[in-house]
Motif scaffolding. Structure first.
Motif, PDB file in Angstrom:
ATOM      1  N   ILE A 139       1.029  -1.539  -0.001  1.00 43.39           N
ATOM      2  CA  ILE A 139       0.302   0.005  -0.251  1.00 43.39           C
ATOM      3  C   ILE A 139       0.996   1.608  -0.276  1.00 43.39           C
ATOM      4  O   ILE A 139       1.821   1.787   1.278  1.00 43.39           O
ATOM      5  CB  ILE A 139      -0.553   0.007   1.190  1.00 43.39           C
ATOM      6  CG1 ILE A 139      -2.104  -1.065   1.928  1.00 43.39           C
ATOM      7  CG2 ILE A 139      -1.982   1.411   1.161  1.00 43.39           C
ATOM      8  CD1 ILE A 139      -2.715  -1.110   0.342  1.00 43.39           C
ATOM      9  N   GLY A 140       0.521   1.639  -0.785  1.00 41.23           N
ATOM     10  CA  GLY A 140       2.236   2.999  -1.357  1.00 41.23           C
ATOM     11  C   GLY A 140       1.452   4.404  -0.406  1.00 41.23           C
ATOM     12  O   GLY A 140       0.020   4.279  -0.237  1.00 41.23           O
ATOM     13  N   GLU A 141       2.055   5.418  -1.335  1.00 39.20           N
ATOM     14  CA  GLU A 141       1.054   7.031  -0.388  1.00 39.20           C
ATOM     15  C   GLU A 141      -0.027   7.676  -0.890  1.00 39.20           C
ATOM     16  O   GLU A 141      -0.054   6.961  -2.283  1.00 39.20           O
ATOM     17  CB  GLU A 141       2.439   8.077  -0.220  1.00 39.20           C
ATOM     18  CG  GLU A 141       3.134   7.711   0.709  1.00 39.20           C
ATOM     19  CD  GLU A 141       4.618   8.395   0.326  1.00 39.20           C
ATOM     20  OE1 GLU A 141       5.064   9.320   1.564  1.00 39.20           O
ATOM     21  OE2 GLU A 141       4.576   9.831  -0.901  1.00 39.20           O
ATOM     22  N   SER A 142      -0.881   7.507  -0.662  1.00 40.61           N
ATOM     23  CA  SER A 142      -2.176   7.792  -1.694  1.00 40.61           C
ATOM     24  C   SER A 142      -2.319   9.695  -0.737  1.00 40.61           C
ATOM     25  O   SER A 142      -1.728  10.290  -0.360  1.00 40.61           O
ATOM     26  CB  SER A 142      -3.237   6.971  -0.860  1.00 40.61           C
ATOM     27  OG  SER A 142      -2.972   7.554  -0.019  1.00 40.61           O
ATOM     28  N   TYR A 143      -3.997  10.003  -1.420  1.00 44.62           N
ATOM     29  CA  TYR A 143      -4.333  10.900  -1.452  1.00 44.62           C
ATOM     30  C   TYR A 143      -4.340  11.613  -0.161  1.00 44.62           C
ATOM     31  O   TYR A 143      -4.212  12.575   0.552  1.00 44.62           O
ATOM     32  CB  TYR A 143      -5.894  11.266  -2.301  1.00 44.62           C
ATOM     33  CG  TYR A 143      -6.973  12.324  -1.149  1.00 44.62           C
ATOM     34  CD1 TYR A 143      -6.138  13.656  -2.018  1.00 44.62           C
ATOM     35  CD2 TYR A 143      -7.773  12.346  -1.037  1.00 44.62           C
ATOM     36  CE1 TYR A 143      -7.338  14.943  -1.768  1.00 44.62           C
ATOM     37  CE2 TYR A 143      -8.032  13.206  -0.454  1.00 44.62           C
ATOM     38  CZ  TYR A 143      -8.450  14.469  -1.177  1.00 44.62           C
ATOM     39  OH  TYR A 143      -9.405  16.158  -1.026  1.00 44.62           O
ATOM     40  N   ASP A 144      -4.579  10.823   0.664  1.00 41.88           N
ATOM     41  CA  ASP A 144      -4.449  10.859   2.815  1.00 41.88           C
ATOM     42  C   ASP A 144      -3.958   9.731   3.245  1.00 41.88           C
ATOM     43  O   ASP A 144      -3.953   9.751   4.648  1.00 41.88           O
ATOM     44  CB  ASP A 144      -5.916  10.328   2.898  1.00 41.88           C
ATOM     45  CG  ASP A 144      -6.917   8.966   2.907  1.00 41.88           C
ATOM     46  OD1 ASP A 144      -5.738   8.088   2.158  1.00 41.88           O
ATOM     47  OD2 ASP A 144      -7.906   8.427   3.046  1.00 41.88           O
TER      48      ASP A 144
ATOM     49  N   GLU B 237      11.609   0.721  -3.849  1.00 41.07           N
ATOM     50  CA  GLU B 237      11.396   1.012  -5.400  1.00 41.07           C
ATOM     51  C   GLU B 237      10.279   1.521  -4.946  1.00 41.07           C
ATOM     52  O   GLU B 237       9.142   1.236  -4.847  1.00 41.07           O
ATOM     53  CB  GLU B 237      11.454  -0.194  -6.012  1.00 41.07           C
ATOM     54  CG  GLU B 237      13.151  -0.253  -6.290  1.00 41.07           C
ATOM     55  CD  GLU B 237      13.621  -1.231  -7.059  1.00 41.07           C
ATOM     56  OE1 GLU B 237      12.924  -1.815  -7.707  1.00 41.07           O
ATOM     57  OE2 GLU B 237      15.013  -1.636  -7.227  1.00 41.07           O
ATOM     58  N   GLN B 238      10.003   2.256  -6.245  1.00 40.11           N
ATOM     59  CA  GLN B 238       8.059   2.615  -6.482  1.00 40.11           C
ATOM     60  C   GLN B 238       7.660   3.600  -5.257  1.00 40.11           C
ATOM     61  O   GLN B 238       6.466   3.632  -5.183  1.00 40.11           O
ATOM     62  CB  GLN B 238       7.988   2.134  -7.213  1.00 40.11           C
ATOM     63  CG  GLN B 238       8.081   1.585  -8.686  1.00 40.11           C
ATOM     64  CD  GLN B 238       7.436   0.144  -9.148  1.00 40.11           C
ATOM     65  OE1 GLN B 238       6.529  -0.694  -8.105  1.00 40.11           O
ATOM     66  NE2 GLN B 238       7.469  -0.148 -10.228  1.00 40.11           N
TER      67      GLN B 238
END
Length: 403
Positions: free
Chosen positions: A22-27, A71-72
């Motif tokens: 789970i990467g960074e997101s809007y929140d 990465e990513q």
């Protein structure tokens, strides 16, 4: 809806973020930081201040501090932040001071939680609400800069978005003021009690009450006694009736006439009203001299009402942040007693109220935090109206020992 449940989050929940990539997101924002001696340095303050401001200006969100990304920009491990439980209060004070002095207007309602991840290691989770008083600037020392969250990036807010948010906030304040004034006028004109009787009112207004998407499931309250029992009218052990109306759901206490009610609006606003004990005497019937039931009892009852309703409102998805105020209508000439003060021991009457309507200021209340000081501030104006210098401090000790 935040990915992490702030109230129940565990190390296992954090490990799931890594396992499920789970990467960074809007929140959701990750930070890898280590706080030397458990303290924020100037660079860390700058970075966190900008991220908090951006999330508050968007839809709210969370910052998880103690995440190493690979990465990513996907999380690969949890790392210690250098703050233990004994140091958390100092760290929290530093962050609170940063928010108070550097965000303009000040951002309220940021919650902080330390989460143990392994022996002698911890991460920190910050929970930032969507702010109704946005846009917020972050002061860099020479100017205020405005940030917002777009996708998984924090970026500068453009002039159009700043103007839009300013307009939205001003609209909210107007809607809030108009709503309260309309409700006070309705009660004062006798819409809910026979004649223009004195009334005590409390309003709790969710921060998102006037957003189109906010809707409280009142049928869920009506069908479950664990929910509706906490909204019983003030001073009542039982509710006489529970009625659906055009505004939402009203819980009523009455005999031959209305004693009091709790109105739950479809947009989450809570209105509490009391009539009978605003014109009270210890023997049956109404007091001809215009005496209000001891004011300390009202303070105690409002405190207990909040204690009861806080968890239910969170379960119903209404959150914990409200604007709150109390008011009295049709009260010119009314007197009361205050058993919590030496000068009124023996039940001597206070001075008479000199106007028909008394309104406290609106105060922000967080039902998940200690709200006693807020209740005191709300009631100071009510006490002042009777010529009493201030509401009692140490509410729970002084009042509960007297009743």
């Amino acid at each position: 809806m935040p990915i992490l449940d702030f109230a129940t989050v565990t190390e296992e929940d954090l490990e799931d973020l890594i396992i499920n990539k789970i990467g960074e997101s809007y929140d959701l924002e990750y930070k890898e930081m280590n706080f030397t001696d458990g303290k924020l340095d100037s660079k860390q303050k700058d970075v966190l201040g900008k991220e908090i401001t951006a999330l508050a200006n968007a839809g709210g969100g969370q910052i998880l501090i103690g995440v190493q990304e690979g990465e990513q920009k996907l999380p690969v491990s949890l790392v210690d932040v250098g703050v233990n439980q004994s140091q958390l209060d100092i760290w929290q004070q530093q962050l609170s001071s940063l928010i108070a002095t550097k965000t303009r207007p000040q951002i309220h309602g940021v919650n902080i939680k330390i989460i143990p991840i392994k022996e002698a290691a911890n991460v920190i989770l910050l929970d930032i609400p969507k702010s109704i008083s946005r846009p917020h600037g972050f002061n860099t020392g020479s100017k205020d800069e405005f940030y917002i969250r777009i996708g998984n990036m924090t970026t500068f807010m453009d002039a159009f978005e700043i103007r839009r948010q300013v307009s939205e906030f001003e609209t909210y304040k107007i809607q809030r003021e108009n709503f309260i004034n309309d409700r006070i006028a309705s009660v004062s004109q006798g819409d809910y009690a026979n004649g223009n009787k004195p009334a005590f009112l409390m309003h709790m207004i969710p921060k998102n009450a006037f957003y189109r998407e906010n809707y409280l499931d009142i049928m869920k309250i009506k069908k479950h006694s664990d929910y509706y029992n906490v909204f019983k009218p003030l001073f009542r052990k039982n509710t006489t009736a529970m009625n659906l109306n055009a505004d939402g759901l009203m819980l009523v206490s009455y005999s031959k006439e209305m004693y009091g009610y709790t109105q739950i609006f479809r947009n989450g606003i809570i209105e509490v009203a009391e009539f009978r004990l605003m014109n009270y005497k210890e023997t049956a019937g109404y007091s001809p001299e215009g005496r209000m039931y001891p004011i300390d009892n009202f303070l105690k009852e409002i405190l207990h009402f909040l204690d009861k309703t806080s968890s239910v409102l969170n379960e119903l998805g209404e959150g914990d942040k409200y604007d709150m105020m109390c008011s009295m209508v049709n009260v010119k000439g009314l007197k009361t007693t205050s058993w919590g003060f030496e000068e009124f021991i023996g039940g001597d009457f206070t001075q008479q109220v000199d106007r028909e309507v008394v309104k406290s200021f609106l105060y922000e209340i967080n039902l998940n935090n200690d709200y006693d000081d807020t209740i005191i501030a709300v009631f100071d104006v009510i006490y002042n109206a009777f010529g009493i210098e201030e509401a009692p401090r140490n509410i729970r000790g002084r009042i509960e020992n007297n009743y």
